[in-house]
Write an enzyme that holds these catalytic residues in place. Structure first.
Site, PDB file in Angstrom:
ATOM      1  CD1 TRP A 149     -27.835 -20.750 -23.478  1.00  0.00           C
ATOM      2  CD2 TRP A 149     -28.858 -19.610 -21.871  1.00  0.00           C
ATOM      3  NE1 TRP A 149     -26.873 -20.136 -22.727  1.00  0.00           N
ATOM      4  CE2 TRP A 149     -27.465 -19.424 -21.734  1.00  0.00           C
ATOM      5  CE3 TRP A 149     -29.697 -18.950 -20.961  1.00  0.00           C
ATOM      6  CZ2 TRP A 149     -26.902 -18.638 -20.731  1.00  0.00           C
ATOM      7  CZ3 TRP A 149     -29.136 -18.177 -19.964  1.00  0.00           C
ATOM      8  CH2 TRP A 149     -27.760 -18.026 -19.859  1.00  0.00           C
ATOM      9  CD1 TRP A 168     -28.671 -25.461 -26.602  1.00  0.00           C
ATOM     10  CD2 TRP A 168     -28.515 -27.412 -27.701  1.00  0.00           C
ATOM     11  NE1 TRP A 168     -27.678 -26.213 -26.027  1.00  0.00           N
ATOM     12  CE2 TRP A 168     -27.559 -27.407 -26.669  1.00  0.00           C
ATOM     13  CE3 TRP A 168     -28.593 -28.534 -28.521  1.00  0.00           C
ATOM     14  CZ2 TRP A 168     -26.694 -28.490 -26.446  1.00  0.00           C
ATOM     15  CZ3 TRP A 168     -27.735 -29.607 -28.304  1.00  0.00           C
ATOM     16  CH2 TRP A 168     -26.802 -29.588 -27.274  1.00  0.00           C
ATOM     17  CE1 TYR A 197     -24.512 -17.502 -18.165  1.00  0.00           C
ATOM     18  CE2 TYR A 197     -24.434 -15.485 -19.465  1.00  0.00           C
ATOM     19  CZ  TYR A 197     -24.181 -16.842 -19.338  1.00  0.00           C
ATOM     20  OH  TYR A 197     -23.599 -17.518 -20.371  1.00  0.00           O
ATOM     21  CG  ASP A 249     -20.694 -24.567 -22.439  1.00  0.00           C
ATOM     22  OD1 ASP A 249     -21.453 -24.897 -23.361  1.00  0.00           O
ATOM     23  OD2 ASP A 249     -21.059 -23.852 -21.496  1.00  0.00           O
ATOM     24  NE  ARG A 305     -20.404 -23.844 -14.616  1.00  0.00           N
ATOM     25  CZ  ARG A 305     -21.282 -23.600 -15.589  1.00  0.00           C
ATOM     26  NH1 ARG A 305     -22.379 -24.331 -15.689  1.00  0.00           N
ATOM     27  NH2 ARG A 305     -21.081 -22.652 -16.467  1.00  0.00           N
ATOM     28  CD1 TRP A 358     -21.173 -28.961 -21.473  1.00  0.00           C
ATOM     29  CD2 TRP A 358     -22.133 -30.685 -22.514  1.00  0.00           C
ATOM     30  NE1 TRP A 358     -22.509 -28.652 -21.659  1.00  0.00           N
ATOM     31  CE2 TRP A 358     -23.114 -29.693 -22.292  1.00  0.00           C
ATOM     32  CE3 TRP A 358     -22.515 -31.875 -23.149  1.00  0.00           C
ATOM     33  CZ2 TRP A 358     -24.446 -29.846 -22.697  1.00  0.00           C
ATOM     34  CZ3 TRP A 358     -23.830 -32.022 -23.553  1.00  0.00           C
ATOM     35  CH2 TRP A 358     -24.777 -31.015 -23.323  1.00  0.00           C
ATOM     36  CD  GLU A 365     -26.523 -27.362 -16.103  1.00  0.00           C
ATOM     37  OE1 GLU A 365     -26.181 -27.114 -14.924  1.00  0.00           O
ATOM     38  OE2 GLU A 365     -26.090 -26.719 -17.082  1.00  0.00           O
TER      39      GLU A 365
HETATM   40  C1  9YW Z   1     -22.953 -21.355 -20.095  1.00  0.00           C
HETATM   41  C2  9YW Z   1     -28.230 -23.371 -20.812  1.00  0.00           C
HETATM   42  C3  9YW Z   1     -26.868 -23.605 -21.428  1.00  0.00           C
HETATM   43  C4  9YW Z   1     -26.908 -24.715 -22.488  1.00  0.00           C
HETATM   44  C5  9YW Z   1     -25.512 -25.158 -22.899  1.00  0.00           C
HETATM   45  C6  9YW Z   1     -24.702 -25.442 -21.669  1.00  0.00           C
HETATM   46  C7  9YW Z   1     -24.653 -24.212 -20.767  1.00  0.00           C
HETATM   47  C8  9YW Z   1     -24.126 -21.840 -20.830  1.00  0.00           C
HETATM   48  O1  9YW Z   1     -25.984 -23.915 -20.369  1.00  0.00           O
HETATM   49  O2  9YW Z   1     -24.036 -23.140 -21.401  1.00  0.00           O
HETATM   50  O3  9YW Z   1     -22.921 -20.171 -19.677  1.00  0.00           O
HETATM   51  O4  9YW Z   1     -22.020 -22.121 -19.884  1.00  0.00           O
HETATM   52  O5  9YW Z   1     -23.420 -25.872 -21.998  1.00  0.00           O
HETATM   53  O6  9YW Z   1     -25.601 -26.279 -23.736  1.00  0.00           O
HETATM   54  O7  9YW Z   1     -27.600 -24.272 -23.599  1.00  0.00           O
HETATM   55  O8  9YW Z   1     -28.766 -24.568 -20.355  1.00  0.00           O
END
Ligand code: 9YW
Length: 428
Positions: free
Chosen positions: A36, A38, A86, A170, A203, A357, A401
Site C-alpha cells: 500500500w 502511504w 483481499y 475510507d 469495518r 475511520w 492497526e
Molecule cells: C482497505 C492499508 C490500508 C490503509 C488505508 C486504510 C485501509 C484499505 O488499509 O484501506 O481495503 O480498506 O483505510 O488508509 O492504507 O493499511
C-alpha cells in the site's frame, strides 16, 4: 537522542521484518497482503531508523507501480499468491500497468519519507545518499506534477479525491454526504473479504463497499483516463488532509531540487507550493476551529468534525491565534481519551469509537500532527500526542492497526507495519 531500546523497539522491528515481502512491506498479513502506497512511505521512515538500505528499497519497490502519467497507485499487487484473502483484486480494477495495480492513488507521503530516508543515509555517506535518492526524487516529482494536472485541472491549489479510498480514511464521516449520491449498484457482485479477518462492527458497512466498487467500475469504464474520470466523477472532494501532505511533499521536493541544482524544478515547485499554501489557508473556518474540505459536486464545505481538519498544521506556518485555537480544539477532543487524537469528535452523532475511520485513533495521524505541532511551536501538545501514542501501544493495544480511544483496546489488524513504524519514529 531517543531513549535506549526496549522490548517494544525489538517487537516493532520484528513486525517490519515479518511483514517484509522481498523488499516491500505488507501492512499486515492476510487482511492487506500487498504493498500500500502511504503505508510504505511511513514504513520507509521506520526502517530508516535502523536499516537505511531497506528503507530505500521500500520506496523503490513502490515506484515499480508508477504509471506512465506519473500516478503512483494506492496498491501495487507485486505477488498474487495471497490474493484470495483481499477484495478488490486486480480483476476488479481492470488497469493495465506492467505490474498489477489499483487505479486510484493515496496521500503522497512518499517525498516526505524520501527526505527522511535520504537524511539518515547522508549522515553516513552523502554522495551515496544523493545517488540513491535522485531517481526516487524524479519519480516523486513526476507524481507531484500528476496531482496538479489530474486532480486540480482548474488550478485552485487544492487537489481533489475521486474515491474515498484515496484519502486513506475510507469510511470517514467526511464523505457521508458526497458518498450518498453515489449509486450502490455494481456490475459484478461485491465479494468482501475484510470481514473474514476483522469483526464487521469495526469495518465499513456493506453499503459503503457497494459505493466504493461502483466508483471503481465507473473509472474502469473510462479506461482510467484522468480527464475522463474528472468529467464523469460522481464523487469529487477538494481535500485538505491530502492537500496538506502534498504541500509538505512539495516543500521537501523543493529542498531536493535546490540540493541537486535543479533550478527549473525548484521554480515550478515554489509556484505550486505558494498557490497551494494560499488555498489551504483559505479553508480555515474560525467558527469551527478547523480547516474544511470542499465538495466539488455541491460546492459546499465539508464540515463533518474529523481529524482531517487539523492536518494542515503539517504544512503551514500558522498565525499564533489560529494555531492556539486549533490546539485548544484538539485538546478538547482528546481530553480523557487514550492514544491521542480521535478521528471524529467524541460525543457527537458521528462518533463510533471502534468503527475504522469514524472515531478510533491511528498512530500515523498522531505522527503527522506531532510533526506539524512542532513546526508551529506547540511542542507541549505535540509531546502529549506522542506520549499518548507510545503509551497505548505499550500498555493496552500493542501494534494494532488502530485504537479504541475509550478503552485503549487494539482494533483491526494485528502486528501492523505502520503502527510499528510510528512507534520507532515517535520515540525520537
Ligand atoms: C482497505 C492499508 C490500508 C490503509 C488505508 C486504510 C485501509 C484499505 O488499509 O484501506 O481495503 O480498506 O483505510 O488508509 O492504507 O493499511
Amino acid at each position: 537522542m531517543p531513549p535506549p531500546d526496549n522490548k517494544f523497539v525489538a517487537k516493532a522491528k520484528a513486525i517490519l521484518e515479518a511483514n517484509d515481502r522481498n523488499g516491500y512491506t505488507v501492512p499486515t498479513h492476510r487482511l492487506y497482503p500487498f504493498q500500500w502506497n502511504w503505508d510504505s512511505a511511513f514504513v520507509a521512515m521506520g526502517f530508516a531508523q535502523f536499516d537505511v538500505d531497506r528503507a530505500f528499497r521500500e520506496l523503490e519497490r513502490l515506484v515499480e507501480g508508477q504509471w506512465a502519467d506519473g500516478m503512483i497507485p494506492h496498491i501495487v499487487f507485486h505477488d498474487l499468491s495471497g490474493a484470495d484473502s483481499y477484495y478488490p483484486g486486480p480483476a476488479v480494477w481492470g488497469t493495465s500497468h506492467t505490474v498489477a495495480t489499483s487505479g486510484i492513488t493515496q496521500p503522497p507521503v512518499f517525498a516526505i519519507a524520501l527526505r527522511a530516508v535520504h537524511d539518515a543515509a547522508a549522515a553516513v555517506d552523502s554522495a551515496a545518499a544523493n545517488a540513491r535518492t535522485l531517481p526516487l526524487y524524479e519519480a516523486a516529482l513526476k507524481w507531484q506534477r500528476w496531482w496538479y494536472a489530474a486532480r486540480d485541472p482548474e488550478n485552485t491549489g487544492l487537489v481533489a479525491l475521486l474515491h474515498p479510498w484515496e484519502s486513506g480514511s475510507d469510511n470517514s464521516p467526511a464523505w457521508d454526504i458526497a458518498l450518498a449520491r453515489v449509486p450502490t449498484t455494481t456490475i459484478k457482485p461485491v465479494v468482501r473479504k475484510d470481514t473474514n479477518h476483522v469483526a464487521a462492527a469495526m469495518r465499513p458497512h456493506d453499503q459503503d463497499y457497494a459505493r466504493f466498487i461502483h466508483l471503481v467500475e465507473t473509472y474502469a469504464d473510462v479506461g482510467w483516463d484522468p480527464a475522463r474520470q474528472w468529467a464523469t466523477a460522481p464523487f469529487k472532494i477538494a481535500e485538505i488532509q491530502t492537500t496538506a501532505i502534498l504541500l509538505k511533499a512539495g516543500e521537501d521536493l523543493a529542498r531536493f531540487a535546490a540540493d541537486f541544482g535543479r533550478a527549473s524544478d525548484a521554480a515550478d515547485l515554489a509556484a505550486l507550493n505558494a498557490r497551494t499554501r494560499a488555498a489551504l489557508l483559505a479553508q480555515w473556518r474560525p467558527a469551527l476551529n478547523r480547516f474544511v474540505s470542499r465538495d466539488l459536486v455541491s460546492g459546499a464545505d465539508v464540515d463533518a468534525s474529523t481529524h482531517a481538519g487539523f492536518v494542515p498544521v503539517l504544512a503551514l506556518d500558522l498565525d499564533a491565534p489560529v494555531a492556539r485555537a486549533m490546539v485548544a480544539e484538539m485538546a478538547r477532543w482528546s481530553a480523557g481519551k487514550l492514544g491521542g487524537l480521535p478521528t471524529t469528535e467524541p460525543g457527537t452523532p458521528i462518533w463510533e469509537p471502534k468503527r475504522y475511520w469514524r472515531g478510533p485513533v491511528w498512530a500515523v495521524i498522531n505522527w503527522l500532527l506531532v510533526d506539524g505541532l512542532r513546526r508551529n511551536a506547540h511542542a507541549v501538545f505535540a509531546d502529549q500526542l506522542r506520549e499518548a501514542t507510545l503509551a497505548v501501544i505499550e500498555t493496552t493495544a500493542g501494534f494494532a492497526e488502530y485504537f479504541d480511544p475509550d478503552t485503549g483496546e487494539g482494533c483491526g489488524g494485528e502486528d501492523f507495519s505502520w503502527t510499528a513504524a510510528a512507534y520507532l519514529c515517535l520515540r525520537d
